[in-house]
Scaffold this motif. Sequence first.
Motif, PDB file in Angstrom:
ATOM      1  N   THR A 186      11.489  11.145  56.702  1.00 14.54           N
ATOM      2  CA  THR A 186      11.791  12.527  56.357  1.00 14.54           C
ATOM      3  C   THR A 186      13.134  12.569  55.629  1.00 14.54           C
ATOM      4  OG1 THR A 186      13.007  12.947  58.408  1.00 14.54           O
ATOM      5  CG2 THR A 186      10.613  13.317  58.440  1.00 14.54           C
ATOM      6  N   LEU A 187      13.454  13.706  55.044  1.00 16.80           N
ATOM      7  CA  LEU A 187      14.734  13.853  54.361  1.00 16.80           C
ATOM      8  C   LEU A 187      15.889  13.648  55.340  1.00 16.80           C
ATOM      9  CD1 LEU A 187      16.387  14.515  51.858  1.00 16.80           C
ATOM     10  CD2 LEU A 187      16.070  16.945  52.354  1.00 16.80           C
ATOM     11  N   ARG A 188      15.770  14.208  56.531  1.00 16.54           N
ATOM     12  CA  ARG A 188      16.811  14.012  57.549  1.00 16.54           C
ATOM     13  C   ARG A 188      16.990  12.528  57.860  1.00 16.54           C
ATOM     14  NH1 ARG A 188      16.635  12.910  62.865  1.00 16.54           N
ATOM     15  NH2 ARG A 188      18.362  13.635  64.214  1.00 16.54           N
ATOM     16  N   GLU A 189      15.901  11.804  58.010  1.00 14.96           N
ATOM     17  CA  GLU A 189      15.986  10.368  58.311  1.00 14.96           C
ATOM     18  C   GLU A 189      16.599   9.597  57.156  1.00 14.96           C
ATOM     19  OE1 GLU A 189      12.144   9.972  61.347  1.00 14.96           O
ATOM     20  OE2 GLU A 189      11.860   9.786  59.175  1.00 14.96           O
ATOM     21  N   LEU A 190      16.276   9.989  55.930  1.00 15.17           N
ATOM     22  CA  LEU A 190      16.865   9.329  54.763  1.00 15.17           C
ATOM     23  C   LEU A 190      18.378   9.553  54.717  1.00 15.17           C
ATOM     24  CD1 LEU A 190      14.241  10.111  51.971  1.00 15.17           C
ATOM     25  CD2 LEU A 190      14.837   7.842  52.860  1.00 15.17           C
ATOM     26  N   MET A 191      18.806  10.770  55.055  1.00 13.57           N
ATOM     27  CA  MET A 191      20.230  11.074  55.057  1.00 13.57           C
ATOM     28  C   MET A 191      20.961  10.274  56.135  1.00 13.57           C
ATOM     29  SD  MET A 191      20.943  13.097  52.556  1.00 13.57           S
ATOM     30  CE  MET A 191      22.562  13.728  53.032  1.00 13.57           C
ATOM     31  N   LEU A 192      20.389  10.194  57.300  1.00 12.08           N
ATOM     32  CA  LEU A 192      21.006   9.409  58.367  1.00 12.08           C
ATOM     33  C   LEU A 192      21.065   7.934  57.981  1.00 12.08           C
ATOM     34  CD1 LEU A 192      19.399  11.084  61.513  1.00 12.08           C
ATOM     35  CD2 LEU A 192      21.815  11.152  60.837  1.00 12.08           C
ATOM     36  N   ASP A 270      45.049   7.584  56.862  1.00 16.10           N
ATOM     37  CA  ASP A 270      45.544   8.940  56.631  1.00 16.10           C
ATOM     38  C   ASP A 270      45.548   9.688  57.964  1.00 16.10           C
ATOM     39  OD1 ASP A 270      46.023  11.558  55.903  1.00 16.10           O
ATOM     40  OD2 ASP A 270      44.604  11.582  54.234  1.00 16.10           O
ATOM     41  N   PRO A 271      46.722   9.899  58.564  1.00 16.89           N
ATOM     42  CA  PRO A 271      46.760  10.544  59.883  1.00 16.89           C
ATOM     43  C   PRO A 271      46.303  11.996  59.871  1.00 16.89           C
ATOM     44  CG  PRO A 271      48.981  10.321  58.994  1.00 16.89           C
ATOM     45  CD  PRO A 271      48.072   9.551  58.080  1.00 16.89           C
ATOM     46  N   ARG A 272      46.127  12.564  58.673  1.00 12.60           N
ATOM     47  CA  ARG A 272      45.671  13.953  58.582  1.00 12.60           C
ATOM     48  C   ARG A 272      44.212  14.106  58.972  1.00 12.60           C
ATOM     49  NH1 ARG A 272      44.284  18.344  59.073  1.00 12.60           N
ATOM     50  NH2 ARG A 272      44.595  20.187  57.773  1.00 12.60           N
ATOM     51  N   PHE A 273      43.426  13.006  58.908  1.00 11.55           N
ATOM     52  CA  PHE A 273      41.990  13.103  59.120  1.00 11.55           C
ATOM     53  C   PHE A 273      41.488  12.130  60.171  1.00 11.55           C
ATOM     54  CE2 PHE A 273      42.322  14.473  54.571  1.00 11.55           C
ATOM     55  CZ  PHE A 273      41.842  15.756  54.741  1.00 11.55           C
ATOM     56  N   ARG A 274      40.362  12.526  60.774  1.00 12.76           N
ATOM     57  CA  ARG A 274      39.587  11.647  61.646  1.00 12.76           C
ATOM     58  C   ARG A 274      38.126  11.765  61.236  1.00 12.76           C
ATOM     59  NH1 ARG A 274      36.605  11.955  66.456  1.00 12.76           N
ATOM     60  NH2 ARG A 274      36.996  14.190  66.725  1.00 12.76           N
ATOM     61  N   LEU A 275      37.500  10.639  60.990  1.00 12.03           N
ATOM     62  CA  LEU A 275      36.110  10.655  60.535  1.00 12.03           C
ATOM     63  C   LEU A 275      35.167  11.137  61.628  1.00 12.03           C
ATOM     64  CD1 LEU A 275      35.603   7.374  58.457  1.00 12.03           C
ATOM     65  CD2 LEU A 275      35.191   9.706  57.665  1.00 12.03           C
ATOM     66  N   ARG A 276      34.229  11.994  61.237  1.00  9.48           N
ATOM     67  CA  ARG A 276      33.091  12.340  62.083  1.00  9.48           C
ATOM     68  C   ARG A 276      31.833  11.816  61.407  1.00  9.48           C
ATOM     69  NH1 ARG A 276      32.965  16.368  65.970  1.00  9.48           N
ATOM     70  NH2 ARG A 276      30.808  15.656  66.232  1.00  9.48           N
ATOM     71  N   GLU A 277      30.918  11.321  62.188  1.00  3.28           N
ATOM     72  CA  GLU A 277      29.707  10.741  61.647  1.00  3.28           C
ATOM     73  C   GLU A 277      28.590  11.787  61.592  1.00  3.28           C
ATOM     74  OE1 GLU A 277      29.721   7.873  60.315  1.00  3.28           O
ATOM     75  OE2 GLU A 277      31.611   7.096  61.114  1.00  3.28           O
ATOM     76  N   LEU A 278      27.750  11.662  60.574  1.00  2.00           N
ATOM     77  CA  LEU A 278      26.638  12.611  60.400  1.00  2.00           C
ATOM     78  C   LEU A 278      25.693  12.564  61.592  1.00  2.00           C
ATOM     79  CD1 LEU A 278      25.202  14.654  58.543  1.00  2.00           C
ATOM     80  CD2 LEU A 278      23.956  12.716  57.547  1.00  2.00           C
ATOM     81  N   ARG A 279      25.462  11.379  62.121  1.00  2.00           N
ATOM     82  CA  ARG A 279      24.530  11.252  63.256  1.00  2.00           C
ATOM     83  C   ARG A 279      25.026  12.041  64.463  1.00  2.00           C
ATOM     84  NH1 ARG A 279      27.276   6.357  63.125  1.00  2.00           N
ATOM     85  NH2 ARG A 279      28.418   5.869  65.063  1.00  2.00           N
ATOM     86  N   GLU A 280      26.349  12.142  64.634  1.00  2.00           N
ATOM     87  CA  GLU A 280      26.894  12.909  65.754  1.00  2.00           C
ATOM     88  C   GLU A 280      26.636  14.401  65.576  1.00  2.00           C
ATOM     89  OE1 GLU A 280      30.749   9.893  66.309  1.00  2.00           O
ATOM     90  OE2 GLU A 280      31.013  11.918  65.515  1.00  2.00           O
TER      91      GLU A 280
END
Length: 283
Positions: A186-192, A270-280
Amino acid sequence: MLHRAFLFVLLALTSLGARAQTKPAELLLIGTFHYDNPGLDLTKVTSVDVLAPKGQADLEMMATKIAAFGPKKVFVEWQQNDQATLDELYAHYRKGEYESYIRSKYTDPRKLNLFLKNEMFQLGFRTAKKANLPRVYGIDYQGTSFPFDSVQQAIRAAGQTAIQQRIDAALKKFGDDFNRKASTMTLRELMLDANTPADLTANKGLYLDIFNRAGAVDNYAGPYLVSEWYRRNLYMYSVVQKLTEPADDKVMVLVGSGHAAIIRDFVPYDPRFRLRELREVLK
């Protein structure tokens, strides 16, 4: 002494910046294939019909969950120096008249394909509207070059048959893998899938492991291509840095997977940011 003094000042400024920004903003960096499939990437793949009911249902679900994540700003792969056009497009989108506006303005099939299908509008605009954001920001910079032909000439001149074979094999594998996945996912699965460490590492490896080796010892066509790709992504990231304000505790960046693979390497420094993952976010 000058170098040491400069390093001391740099470390002091970094420390001050880190203390001033006690809580980093969450940066949801989303890599994607191009929904409109313009055929401009090195790898040629089959199109995914994002306008079909299943694709639209997935987009609604993804946009709803990302909007619930709460981004204060949405950044997309639109040229930064053409923000006015993006503002106009998004204004029509917010009013619910986007498709009619596009169909009245453009008759060229390529333009229609871009504006109706591209992820900037299908996912970026959709998410921003659901999050009630007044604007979507363009971050792309296209003042760099991508001298792929020069790299291939340098490979031929250096007799690097093995390097050329690796390039051909890597590009074919990217295309074959995507086409296989697109036929079942699916599109969602492709994005993940596009945001898994394995996919992002393979994307970046094409540049650092293969292109960077191209050419004779005194020929830097390969490293020049890689440096231009990095420069474009550094410029794009700088726009995110400059436009993210202290009150923006969460932001979304939607770019092609090749960009995401490089940009995600900048964030840990870059201490201004923290990565968030799409799967989360899409759980």
